[in-house]
Write a protein that holds these residues in place. Structure first.
Motif, PDB file in Angstrom:
ATOM      1  N   VAL A   1       0.272   4.251  -2.868  1.00 10.89           N
ATOM      2  CA  VAL A   1      -0.570   5.328  -2.336  1.00 10.89           C
ATOM      3  C   VAL A   1      -0.711   6.547  -3.267  1.00 10.89           C
ATOM      4  O   VAL A   1      -1.786   7.139  -3.351  1.00 10.89           O
ATOM      5  CB  VAL A   1      -0.100   5.711  -0.905  1.00 10.89           C
TER       6      VAL A   1
ATOM      7  N   LEU B   1       0.814  -1.225   0.000  1.00 11.14           N
ATOM      8  CA  LEU B   1       0.000   0.000   0.000  1.00 11.14           C
ATOM      9  C   LEU B   1       0.846   1.273   0.000  1.00 11.14           C
ATOM     10  O   LEU B   1       0.516   2.262  -0.650  1.00 11.14           O
ATOM     11  CB  LEU B   1      -0.935  -0.037   1.216  1.00 11.14           C
TER      12      LEU B   1
ATOM     13  N   GLU C   1      -8.346   9.574  -3.436  1.00 14.73           N
ATOM     14  CA  GLU C   1      -8.438   9.858  -2.001  1.00 14.73           C
ATOM     15  C   GLU C   1      -9.387   8.902  -1.273  1.00 14.73           C
ATOM     16  O   GLU C   1      -9.093   8.423  -0.182  1.00 14.73           O
ATOM     17  CB  GLU C   1      -8.919  11.299  -1.824  1.00 14.73           C
TER      18      GLU C   1
ATOM     19  N   LEU D   1      -3.495   6.143  -6.103  1.00 17.43           N
ATOM     20  CA  LEU D   1      -4.866   5.816  -5.703  1.00 17.43           C
ATOM     21  C   LEU D   1      -5.631   7.111  -5.475  1.00 17.43           C
ATOM     22  O   LEU D   1      -5.029   8.113  -5.073  1.00 17.43           O
ATOM     23  CB  LEU D   1      -4.845   5.047  -4.382  1.00 17.43           C
TER      24      LEU D   1
ATOM     25  N   THR E   1      -7.842   5.448  -1.037  1.00 15.81           N
ATOM     26  CA  THR E   1      -6.733   5.486  -0.069  1.00 15.81           C
ATOM     27  C   THR E   1      -7.278   5.367   1.345  1.00 15.81           C
ATOM     28  O   THR E   1      -6.800   4.548   2.144  1.00 15.81           O
ATOM     29  CB  THR E   1      -5.942   6.805  -0.193  1.00 15.81           C
ATOM     30  N   SER E   2      -8.291   6.156   1.646  1.00 15.94           N
ATOM     31  CA  SER E   2      -8.844   6.170   2.990  1.00 15.94           C
ATOM     32  C   SER E   2      -9.418   4.787   3.359  1.00 15.94           C
ATOM     33  O   SER E   2      -9.174   4.272   4.459  1.00 15.94           O
ATOM     34  CB  SER E   2      -9.897   7.275   3.059  1.00 15.94           C
TER      35      SER E   2
END
Ligand SMILES: NC(=O)C1=CN([C@@H]2O[C@H](COP(=O)(O)OP(=O)(O)OC[C@H]3O[C@@H](n4cnc5c(N)ncnc54)[C@H](O)[C@@H]3O)[C@@H](O)[C@H]2O)C=CC1
Ligand SMILES: [Mg+2]
Length: 289
Positions: free
Chosen positions: A142, A138, A147, A145, A150-151
């Motif tokens: 990051v 990940l 937002e 990706l 990602t979260s």
């Protein structure tokens, strides 16, 4: 009197119902999923599953962006069947969110040794071929990706890791049992409840009014600098943690500080990064690392 109250309450609840925003309704649904195993199990029937292998999410490439594919329960069951796995393994999945239409989202790691079935890690390469994607660390993925993904994937990684490393009760030594959503683990022996841990971390941009201070750790890649960061100690306020970290790491005394923003950070363990701006007293800008 009773009738009057009944009407009033009904009216009140009608208004409450009408006024519930999508956000509030979603939030309350998520709470229900965490609290009620049956509701959560039912939500899996219509939910979507994100897959991981040893904490690396399954990603597909689309126009130089990574997208995490989502599987339905029946697709997941077919996949497990194909790899000779028991569907019991789905019990290891954790709830990571839901859509505004109440479609629940789960994450499942097929690389970690399962706690709810005797099955071991599934073969990574064979699964990647089958799923037409790759399990990518990940931290490396990051920046490609969006937002929202990602979260979600940050939450998933943190929760999956916490469950993997908290399978036993620290008092009785007995295996703990996760609830359906994965929002807690309980020791069946002495009923102690364990909740996922988050460590508060301060990250502070120190400035003397005209310049700001960036630092690097020897472990950082060449050319990478960051604001000062450090874990809060037990008993400290946010302000005390900022003052101590700045004094410890660069030998400066903070004069004023202001909270700026916060972000969940799942590397290596789950932390809540609390970002501040700090200024040092004029004339006191000699750095001593
Ligand atoms: N997003 C960003 O730009 C940056 C994020 N970070 C993150 O901030 C966090 C803290 O940064 P550091 O400078 O490493 O912290 P730090 O300055 O507090 O030093 C780390 C040391 O603190 C101790 N420690 C105390 N409580 C700990 C806990 N709950 N977990 C682990 N170690 C603990 C350990 O001895 C460890 O070696 C790390 O998770 C790091 O990944 C750090 C720099 C930049
Ligand atoms: Mg530090």
């Amino acid at each position: 009197m009773f009738l009057h109250c009944g009407i009033a309450c009904r009216r009140k609840s009608f208004w409450c119902y009408r006024l519930l925003s999508t956000y509030v309704s979603k939030t309350r649904y998520l709470f229900e999923l965490k609290e009620d195993d049956d509701v959560c199990r039912k939500a899996q029937q219509t939910g979507a599953f994100y897959l991981f292998h040893n904490l690396a999410p399954l990603l597909q490439t689309s126009e130089r962006q990574y997208l995490p594919p989502r599987l339905s329960l029946s697709q997941l069951e077919r996949l497990l069947g194909k790899f000779g796995q028991d569907t019991q393994r789905i019990e290891d999945s954790v709830l990571i969110g839901c859509s505004e239409q109440h479609e629940a989202w789960f994450a499942l790691d097929l690389g970690l040794n399962s706690s709810s079935s005797i099955s071991a890690s599934l073969q990574k390469t064979e699964m990647e071929t089958e799923l037409k994607g790759s399990f990518i660390e990940l931290r490396k993925a990051v920046f490609q990706l969006n937002e929202k993904d990602t979260s979600l994937l940050f939450t998933a990684r943190a929760l999956l890791r916490w469950h993997d490393t908290h399978q036993f009760c620290s008092r009785s030594g007995q295996p703990t049992k996760k609830n359906m959503a994965g929002s807690k683990r309980v020791c069946p022996f002495n009923k102690i409840i364990y909740y996922p841990q988050v460590a508060p971390v301060v990250i502070t941009l120190v400035s003397d009014g005209t310049r700001c201070l960036l630092v690097r750790q020897s472990s950082f890649p060449k050319g990478m600098y960051s604001a000062l960061a450090g874990f809060c100690d037990i008993g400290e306020s946010l302000e005390e943690a900022v003052r101590r970290e700045v004094a410890e790491e660069v030998g400066l005394e903070v004069d004023k500080l202001q909270y700026s923003a916060s972000q969940h950070w799942p590397f290596p363990n789950s932390s809540l990064m609390i970002a501040c701006h700090a200024t040092v007293k004029p004339g006191q800008t000699e750095v001593s690392p």
